[in-house]
Design a protein around this motif. Sequence first.
Motif, mmCIF file in Angstrom:
data_model
loop_
_atom_site.group_PDB
_atom_site.id
_atom_site.type_symbol
_atom_site.label_atom_id
_atom_site.label_comp_id
_atom_site.label_asym_id
_atom_site.label_seq_id
_atom_site.Cartn_x
_atom_site.Cartn_y
_atom_site.Cartn_z
ATOM 1 N N THR A 183 0.792 -1.230 0.000
ATOM 2 C CA THR A 183 0.000 0.000 0.000
ATOM 3 C C THR A 183 0.824 1.281 0.000
ATOM 4 O O THR A 183 0.278 2.352 -0.250
ATOM 5 C CB THR A 183 -0.939 0.043 1.222
ATOM 6 N N GLU B 115 -0.418 -4.707 -7.478
ATOM 7 C CA GLU B 115 -1.748 -4.953 -8.054
ATOM 8 C C GLU B 115 -1.614 -5.646 -9.401
ATOM 9 O O GLU B 115 -2.338 -6.598 -9.707
ATOM 10 C CB GLU B 115 -2.504 -3.633 -8.204
ATOM 11 N N ASN C 174 -8.141 -7.561 0.058
ATOM 12 C CA ASN C 174 -7.810 -6.290 0.697
ATOM 13 C C ASN C 174 -8.145 -6.327 2.187
ATOM 14 O O ASN C 174 -7.345 -5.904 3.029
ATOM 15 C CB ASN C 174 -8.582 -5.155 0.025
ATOM 16 N N GLU D 260 -5.575 -5.791 5.137
ATOM 17 C CA GLU D 260 -5.718 -4.580 5.926
ATOM 18 C C GLU D 260 -5.999 -4.872 7.396
ATOM 19 O O GLU D 260 -5.463 -4.194 8.277
ATOM 20 C CB GLU D 260 -6.836 -3.705 5.344
ATOM 21 N N TRP E 243 -5.218 1.498 -0.501
ATOM 22 C CA TRP E 243 -5.838 0.191 -0.404
ATOM 23 C C TRP E 243 -6.586 -0.140 -1.685
ATOM 24 O O TRP E 243 -7.071 0.754 -2.390
ATOM 25 C CB TRP E 243 -6.788 0.145 0.782
ATOM 26 N N ALA E 244 -6.707 -1.410 -1.966
ATOM 27 C CA ALA E 244 -7.422 -1.835 -3.165
ATOM 28 C C ALA E 244 -8.855 -1.331 -3.174
ATOM 29 O O ALA E 244 -9.415 -1.028 -4.233
ATOM 30 C CB ALA E 244 -7.395 -3.356 -3.282
ATOM 31 N N ARG E 245 -9.477 -1.202 -1.999
ATOM 32 C CA ARG E 245 -10.872 -0.744 -1.926
ATOM 33 C C ARG E 245 -11.024 0.690 -2.406
ATOM 34 O O ARG E 245 -12.147 1.145 -2.647
ATOM 35 C CB ARG E 245 -11.381 -0.875 -0.500
#
Length: 353
Positions: free
Chosen positions: A28, A36, A78, A82, A259-261
């Motif tokens: 991150t 990613e 994620n 996290e 973050w991926a979110r």
Amino acid sequence: MQRFHWRDEIRGLDAEADCERIVRILGTLEFPWDLEQALGLALYRTYAVPSIGELLGGTREFTERTQHRYDDTALILNDIMEHGFGPGRGRDALRRMNQMHRSYDITNDDYRYVLSTFVVMPVRWLNDYGYGWRRLSDHEIAASTNYYRKLGKHMGIKDIPETYAEFRELMDSYEEEHFAFTEGGRAVSDATLGLMVDFYPAWQRPLVRPFTKALLDPPLIKAFDYPEPSAFWRRGGDLALRLRARVVRRMKPRQEPRWARMSPNIRSYPDGYEPDRIGTFPKGCPVPHDMLTRDVAATGAKVPAPGQSVAPAPRTAEDSGSVTPEDSASVTAEATSSATPEPTSAVSEASER
């Protein structure tokens, strides 16, 4: 903050005891865009294994609901990264993944292979291909290996390799033995590439597909029965990514995690989500699955109001925590049953790093 601040912090952490913290920093803060892409390519490789590609194609989720499967993969992984493996949101995501995978007859060998791609492909992307703005250290590789070993144990995978070298040998030998064309694998590959194209503006789309295919190695190209990419695209893709790495190296370090979110490419849950209520739901699954998605919103179906919480059904003892290795029915890896990942994308802004 100096450019190598996070690298220096990682050096002071323990590769085993602090593996979760190290992976969060790498994923991150140091290499969010690169990892990613690398993890997307890792999952993309699994389509070329006939037992996996045919299973994914047979569900039709990956060809007809590709965006949802992409979103679910990113969000579940994620939340585990996290929030960790302990009680809370991370364990809810892990439990949700295991619930989905219990519905499929998947061998432990396939699960071990999928796990190996998570360990190996980030190292190859950053170090072997030279696409990272810096190389991963042996200390960081060991920490990442330990993290995915830990994930594999929570998923019940048996006979997990102990070192990066063992994971690399497993991945390479498994692909050499099993890679082959199947209709299902090709269909999932085509659907994933189609999703990727749609992520970009119309004027970029003619470039995205050939650029991405040029990043697939010859065994993958052969397994999907794609035409061999031209030397122009092979050299162009490699040069573009190496150039990007040089640009990122001269940028300031990221201070806030990505973050991926946070990705704009995740589109299925406009009003948020709960990890135990996303993904695919086998018949009779006790977990509520009335999340407001864009597909549901378009139909006018009854859904919770924005911000309204729907309490999950009481959990059984089987669902009360992470899975043990003895629970062979839950042996699992995310790529093999729940969602379609993003492959290596073709066009990116260096600022996303």
